[in-house]
Motif scaffolding. Sequence first.
Motif, PDB file in Angstrom:
ATOM      1  N   GLY A 132       0.786  -1.225   0.000  1.00  0.00           N
ATOM      2  CA  GLY A 132       0.000   0.000   0.000  1.00  0.00           C
ATOM      3  C   GLY A 132       0.816   1.272   0.000  1.00  0.00           C
ATOM      4  N   CYS A 133       0.152   2.355  -0.367  1.00  0.00           N
ATOM      5  CA  CYS A 133       0.728   3.699  -0.326  1.00  0.00           C
ATOM      6  C   CYS A 133      -0.426   4.675  -0.141  1.00  0.00           C
ATOM      7  CB  CYS A 133       1.486   4.010  -1.617  1.00  0.00           C
ATOM      8  SG  CYS A 133       0.446   4.101  -3.093  1.00  0.00           S
ATOM      9  N   GLU A 134      -0.113   5.905   0.205  1.00  0.00           N
ATOM     10  CA  GLU A 134      -1.180   6.863   0.511  1.00  0.00           C
ATOM     11  C   GLU A 134      -2.071   7.120  -0.700  1.00  0.00           C
ATOM     12  OE1 GLU A 134      -0.532  10.234   2.836  1.00  0.00           O
ATOM     13  OE2 GLU A 134       0.337   9.059   4.487  1.00  0.00           O
ATOM     14  N   GLU A 135      -1.488   7.172  -1.880  1.00  0.00           N
ATOM     15  CA  GLU A 135      -2.307   7.416  -3.070  1.00  0.00           C
ATOM     16  C   GLU A 135      -3.293   6.276  -3.289  1.00  0.00           C
ATOM     17  OE1 GLU A 135      -1.827   8.620  -7.818  1.00  0.00           O
ATOM     18  OE2 GLU A 135      -0.063   7.997  -6.660  1.00  0.00           O
ATOM     19  N   MET A 136      -2.856   5.032  -3.057  1.00  0.00           N
ATOM     20  CA  MET A 136      -3.765   3.891  -3.199  1.00  0.00           C
ATOM     21  C   MET A 136      -4.835   3.940  -2.113  1.00  0.00           C
ATOM     22  SD  MET A 136      -4.404   1.123  -5.055  1.00  0.00           S
ATOM     23  CE  MET A 136      -2.976   0.238  -5.728  1.00  0.00           C
ATOM     24  N   PHE A 137      -4.441   4.261  -0.895  1.00  0.00           N
ATOM     25  CA  PHE A 137      -5.424   4.336   0.192  1.00  0.00           C
ATOM     26  C   PHE A 137      -6.471   5.415  -0.093  1.00  0.00           C
ATOM     27  CE2 PHE A 137      -1.869   2.938   3.353  1.00  0.00           C
ATOM     28  CZ  PHE A 137      -1.912   1.655   2.835  1.00  0.00           C
ATOM     29  N   GLU A 138      -6.043   6.527  -0.651  1.00  0.00           N
ATOM     30  CA  GLU A 138      -6.977   7.607  -0.981  1.00  0.00           C
ATOM     31  C   GLU A 138      -7.953   7.167  -2.074  1.00  0.00           C
ATOM     32  OE1 GLU A 138      -4.233  10.673  -1.945  1.00  0.00           O
ATOM     33  OE2 GLU A 138      -3.936  11.304   0.147  1.00  0.00           O
ATOM     34  N   LEU A 139      -7.468   6.401  -3.041  1.00  0.00           N
ATOM     35  CA  LEU A 139      -8.351   5.872  -4.081  1.00  0.00           C
ATOM     36  C   LEU A 139      -9.397   4.942  -3.476  1.00  0.00           C
ATOM     37  CD1 LEU A 139      -9.104   5.344  -7.085  1.00  0.00           C
ATOM     38  CD2 LEU A 139      -7.403   3.502  -7.052  1.00  0.00           C
ATOM     39  N   VAL A 140      -8.964   4.049  -2.605  1.00  0.00           N
ATOM     40  CA  VAL A 140      -9.880   3.109  -1.963  1.00  0.00           C
ATOM     41  C   VAL A 140     -10.923   3.857  -1.133  1.00  0.00           C
ATOM     42  CG1 VAL A 140     -10.021   1.229  -0.270  1.00  0.00           C
ATOM     43  CG2 VAL A 140      -8.189   1.237  -1.982  1.00  0.00           C
ATOM     44  N   ALA A 141     -10.499   4.882  -0.413  1.00  0.00           N
ATOM     45  CA  ALA A 141     -11.440   5.679   0.368  1.00  0.00           C
ATOM     46  C   ALA A 141     -12.469   6.351  -0.527  1.00  0.00           C
ATOM     47  CB  ALA A 141     -10.677   6.722   1.182  1.00  0.00           C
ATOM     48  N   ALA A 142     -12.012   6.914  -1.644  1.00  0.00           N
ATOM     49  CA  ALA A 142     -12.912   7.638  -2.539  1.00  0.00           C
ATOM     50  C   ALA A 142     -13.915   6.715  -3.216  1.00  0.00           C
ATOM     51  CB  ALA A 142     -12.095   8.382  -3.597  1.00  0.00           C
ATOM     52  N   ARG A 143     -13.484   5.506  -3.541  1.00  0.00           N
ATOM     53  CA  ARG A 143     -14.350   4.586  -4.284  1.00  0.00           C
ATOM     54  C   ARG A 143     -15.186   3.683  -3.387  1.00  0.00           C
ATOM     55  NH1 ARG A 143     -13.290   4.007  -9.747  1.00  0.00           N
ATOM     56  NH2 ARG A 143     -12.199   5.868 -10.503  1.00  0.00           N
ATOM     57  N   GLY A 144     -14.803   3.509  -2.145  1.00  0.00           N
ATOM     58  CA  GLY A 144     -15.543   2.614  -1.263  1.00  0.00           C
ATOM     59  C   GLY A 144     -15.401   1.149  -1.611  1.00  0.00           C
ATOM     60  N   CYS A 145     -14.390   0.790  -2.376  1.00  0.00           N
ATOM     61  CA  CYS A 145     -14.189  -0.588  -2.814  1.00  0.00           C
ATOM     62  C   CYS A 145     -13.526  -1.415  -1.711  1.00  0.00           C
ATOM     63  CB  CYS A 145     -13.328  -0.621  -4.075  1.00  0.00           C
ATOM     64  SG  CYS A 145     -11.667   0.065  -3.842  1.00  0.00           S
ATOM     65  N   GLY A 146     -13.524  -2.718  -1.902  1.00  0.00           N
ATOM     66  CA  GLY A 146     -12.761  -3.579  -1.020  1.00  0.00           C
ATOM     67  C   GLY A 146     -11.273  -3.425  -1.283  1.00  0.00           C
ATOM     68  N   TYR A 147     -10.467  -3.811  -0.299  1.00  0.00           N
ATOM     69  CA  TYR A 147      -9.017  -3.666  -0.435  1.00  0.00           C
ATOM     70  C   TYR A 147      -8.320  -4.763   0.348  1.00  0.00           C
ATOM     71  CZ  TYR A 147      -4.346  -1.572  -0.348  1.00  0.00           C
ATOM     72  OH  TYR A 147      -2.998  -1.342  -0.489  1.00  0.00           O
ATOM     73  N   VAL A 148      -7.387  -5.443  -0.311  1.00  0.00           N
ATOM     74  CA  VAL A 148      -6.554  -6.446   0.344  1.00  0.00           C
ATOM     75  C   VAL A 148      -5.181  -5.831   0.579  1.00  0.00           C
ATOM     76  CG1 VAL A 148      -5.571  -8.759   0.254  1.00  0.00           C
ATOM     77  CG2 VAL A 148      -7.796  -8.310  -0.813  1.00  0.00           C
TER      78      VAL A 148
END
Length: 294
Positions: A132-148
Amino acid sequence: MEWRLGDSGLDLTLPLAAGIVNVTVDSMFEGARSGTPEQAIADGIGLVEAGFDMLDVGAVAARSGPPVSADEECAALLPAIAGMAALEVGADDGEDGEAGGRVPVSADTFQVAVARRALDAGACCVNDISGGCEEMFELVAARGCGYVLMHIEGPPRVDRPWREYGDVVGYMVRWFEERVERMRELGVGEDQIAIDPGLDFDLSPEQDLEIMRRLGELKALGLPLYVSLSRKDFIGAVLAGSWEERLPAAEREWGTVAATTLAVRAGADILRIHDRSSLQAMRLAGVVCGDGVG
């Protein structure tokens, strides 16, 4: 427990199977190299028909190698994801004739630009082997998708010496706690996050086995436990008696069945696997070890 994947969720009362689909010609197991998006869709249909609960689709092998551009990865990945995300499970199944739901599809990628386009193409989850990285975490937050969120100690596709951890599981618990806290700060919901110990990634066979023995300590973090162990090198090493002479991936099916059963016993919620034999082992172990009836 439920794992939120965008607008839907997966009930984790019993363990679930993520079927592996690789739009590649160089993945570690020759039997899971779909090669083209068209073949990947056909292979994904076969896994869904066999009873897999979701599909994990990747287009870049995890093994070491040169960088792959986002455009090159997307050219293989996006058509496969779009085709599989359109599949339905349980369509016209039963007397009422009601249509089933869409097949949950995760994008196995560690590039943020690829993850963004994969979500646009229909993926509802990102399986990120980069830690992970902050840019990926921000994308996941914005989209509400699942994340492994997978444990790793450096960039993917780079060989590194095994490191000494002392207490590898204690270290991993702290590693996950720190990153999950940062994800929360950036707006990711706890119900979006699953954690993967990253067996074989920067880990010796002895460390992999210690993690397998102590999966319950990761489960105690209260997040869905995602275990990717299918045909991994540590299984080949155990079966052969040494790392140097480890069995090839093609000869690790029944070792994977045993590892799958043990992982379920220890509390694994999602198993990322190749084979129907492991799917059957997961189903039976889940019923025996849990409160469900199958």
